[in-house]
Design an enzyme around this catalytic site. Structure first.
Site, PDB file in Angstrom:
ATOM      1  N   GLN A   1       0.835  -1.217   0.000  1.00 54.06           N
ATOM      2  CA  GLN A   1       0.000   0.000   0.000  1.00 54.06           C
ATOM      3  C   GLN A   1       0.862   1.258   0.000  1.00 54.06           C
ATOM      4  OE1 GLN A   1      -0.624  -2.700   1.887  1.00 54.06           O
ATOM      5  NE2 GLN A   1      -2.781  -2.921   2.339  1.00 54.06           N
TER       6      GLN A   1
ATOM      7  N   ASP B   1      -6.842   1.351  12.148  1.00 51.13           N
ATOM      8  CA  ASP B   1      -8.086   0.641  11.820  1.00 51.13           C
ATOM      9  C   ASP B   1      -8.992   0.512  13.028  1.00 51.13           C
ATOM     10  OD1 ASP B   1      -5.993  -0.257   9.733  1.00 51.13           O
ATOM     11  OD2 ASP B   1      -7.974  -0.686   8.893  1.00 51.13           O
TER      12      ASP B   1
ATOM     13  N   ASN C   1      -3.255  -1.282  13.488  1.00 54.89           N
ATOM     14  CA  ASN C   1      -3.056  -0.720  12.139  1.00 54.89           C
ATOM     15  C   ASN C   1      -2.297  -1.753  11.302  1.00 54.89           C
ATOM     16  OD1 ASN C   1      -3.313   1.498  10.264  1.00 54.89           O
ATOM     17  ND2 ASN C   1      -1.113   1.769  10.441  1.00 54.89           N
TER      18      ASN C   1
HETATM   19  O1  MRU Z   1      -5.586  -3.491   4.631  1.00 54.10           O
HETATM   20  P1  MRU Z   1      -5.814  -2.026   4.373  1.00 54.10           P
HETATM   21  O2  MRU Z   1      -5.049  -1.504   3.215  1.00 54.10           O
HETATM   22  O3  MRU Z   1      -7.280  -1.668   4.329  1.00 54.10           O
HETATM   23  O4  MRU Z   1      -5.204  -1.334   5.671  1.00 54.10           O
HETATM   24  C1  MRU Z   1      -5.265   0.049   5.785  1.00 54.10           C
HETATM   25  C2  MRU Z   1      -4.554   0.590   6.965  1.00 54.10           C
HETATM   26  O5  MRU Z   1      -4.008  -0.129   7.765  1.00 54.10           O
HETATM   27  C3  MRU Z   1      -4.644   2.074   7.162  1.00 54.10           C
HETATM   28  O6  MRU Z   1      -3.505   2.544   7.809  1.00 54.10           O
HETATM   29  C4  MRU Z   1      -5.862   2.394   8.023  1.00 54.10           C
HETATM   30  O7  MRU Z   1      -7.010   1.782   7.505  1.00 54.10           O
HETATM   31  C5  MRU Z   1      -6.100   3.860   8.128  1.00 54.10           C
HETATM   32  S1  MRU Z   1      -6.698   4.552   6.602  1.00 54.10           S
HETATM   33  C6  MRU Z   1      -7.029   6.193   6.868  1.00 54.10           C
END
Ligand code: MRU
Length: 345
Positions: free
Chosen positions: A189, A230, A240
């Site tokens: 990501q 999260d 997170n």
């Molecule tokens: O698995 P993902 O890509 O959905 O995980 C996203 C994250 O861990 C982000 O840091 C979190 O959702 C915050 S987004 C503002």
């Protein structure tokens, strides 16, 4: 994310970035469920918003009490860790349940739109609070050096993002910043999404291997770490993207502030601590394989590990509250502890 004239949700398909900017139209609950589960849309605030619209879209077809329950449980089952998903569904459900079925779809759509507007305002406020916290760290003549993990930017929300909000605001105001972008294996990501988002915004950044951050902090090349989250538990533990904990340890060891951008919708005061949060386990193939673009332009997936090797893929981790220097919410900056969290609105 935006809405089209036909009353459908349109967003970017994040599984094809950074190689292709492809829009994705979500016209039914099934489209929303698929988009969240396959991570065409991802990031805690965005999956909450898409779930809210998914419920609204399903109520256009069937809006009896049992239809609401079924739609909510189908959407909630897509991803387990980010609390925003359940928070958004609960909010829309509470709004529509007292109404007669014929009024429910329109009310749900209205509530989903309101939730998105509030997300934009919250993220802007988070950006302002973080930037105020960072101002004393700015050294004239060189950029403020920020390290971030995963993608907690515009792509993960409606606008601005959470952790990237102060960075986008800094850019708007001509404040010189440079962002160290953790690649964020296994789904990258950071390398694929944060780097793309920062490049689009014209913000200076450098992608680093996940394991490089500790060395950069030892060398004094990181002024502040900021991540999204999260879920934040009642005691301040932060859940997170996997790898966040190691960055917090390195930051603590090197005296680098470790900031967590946390909209109030990501607080879960009903969960006592991080150990109680369900951690999503994703497909081993995300670890054993990697996708990229060849020099000839073809998108290919290749194997990285021996055929005989097992791979495991926990998608999130828990950063203990003691390693978090500050939680930055739309209501202001506070300590990551039970008393401060209980006092938040
Ligand atoms: O698995 P993902 O890509 O959905 O995980 C996203 C994250 O861990 C982000 O840091 C979190 O959702 C915050 S987004 C503002």
């Amino acid at each position: 994310m935006w809405l089209d004239a036909a009353g459908r949700v349109t967003t970017l398909d994040q599984t094809v970035l950074p190689f292709e900017k492809r829009t994705l139209t979500l016209a039914s609950i099934d489209d929303c469920v698929r988009a969240i589960a396959t991570m065409q849309v991802r990031g805690a605030p965005l999956i909450g918003a898409v779930a809210a619209y998914g419920l609204a879209l399903s109520l256009r077809r069937a809006a009896a009490d049992e239809d609401i329950v079924k739609a909510c449980s189908t959407l909630a089952a897509t991803r387990p860790t980010a609390v925003n998903l359940r928070w958004a569904l609960e909010r829309v459900r509470r709004r529509v349940e007292p109404l007669a079925p014929s009024f429910r779809a329109a009310a749900a759509w209205d509530e989903a739109a309101r939730l998105c507007d509030e997300d934009v305002a919250a993220n802007r406020a988070i950006g302002e609070h973080a930037l105020a916290l960072w101002r004393p760290m700015i050294v004239p003549g060189r950029p403020l050096r920020i390290l971030t993990h995963c993608n907690a930017g515009r792509l993960a929300a409606i606008a601005y993002g959470t952790a990237l909000a102060p960075i986008h605001l800094a850019r708007e105001r001509g404040i010189d910043v440079h962002v160290w972008v953790d690649e964020t294996r296994p789904r990258n990501q950071g390398a694929a999404l944060t780097a793309w988002e920062l490049a689009e915004a014209g913000i200076a950044h450098t992608v680093i291997a996940d394991n490089a951050g500790g060395l950069l902090m030892q060398r004094g090349e990181v002024d502040v770490v900021i991540v999204g989250c999260d879920r934040v538990a009642a005691n301040g533990d932060v859940v997170n993207k996997v790898g966040t904990y190691l960055k917090a340890l390195a930051a603590g060891d090197n005296g680098v502030p470790f900031h967590v951008a946390c909209p109030l919708s990501t607080l879960d005061r009903t969960t006592p601590d991080g150990a109680s949060v369900p951690i999503e386990e994703r497909a081993a193939r995300e670890v054993s394989h990697i996708t990229g673009r060849t020099e000839a332009g073809a998108i290919v997936e290749v194997r990285l590990v021996p055929e005989a090797s097992a791979a495991a893929n926990p998608a999130f981790d828990v950063t203990p509250a003691r390693l978090v220097s500050a939680l930055i919410t739309e209501a202001g900056v506070c300590a990551a502890d039970a008393a401060a969290i209980a006092a938040l609105p």
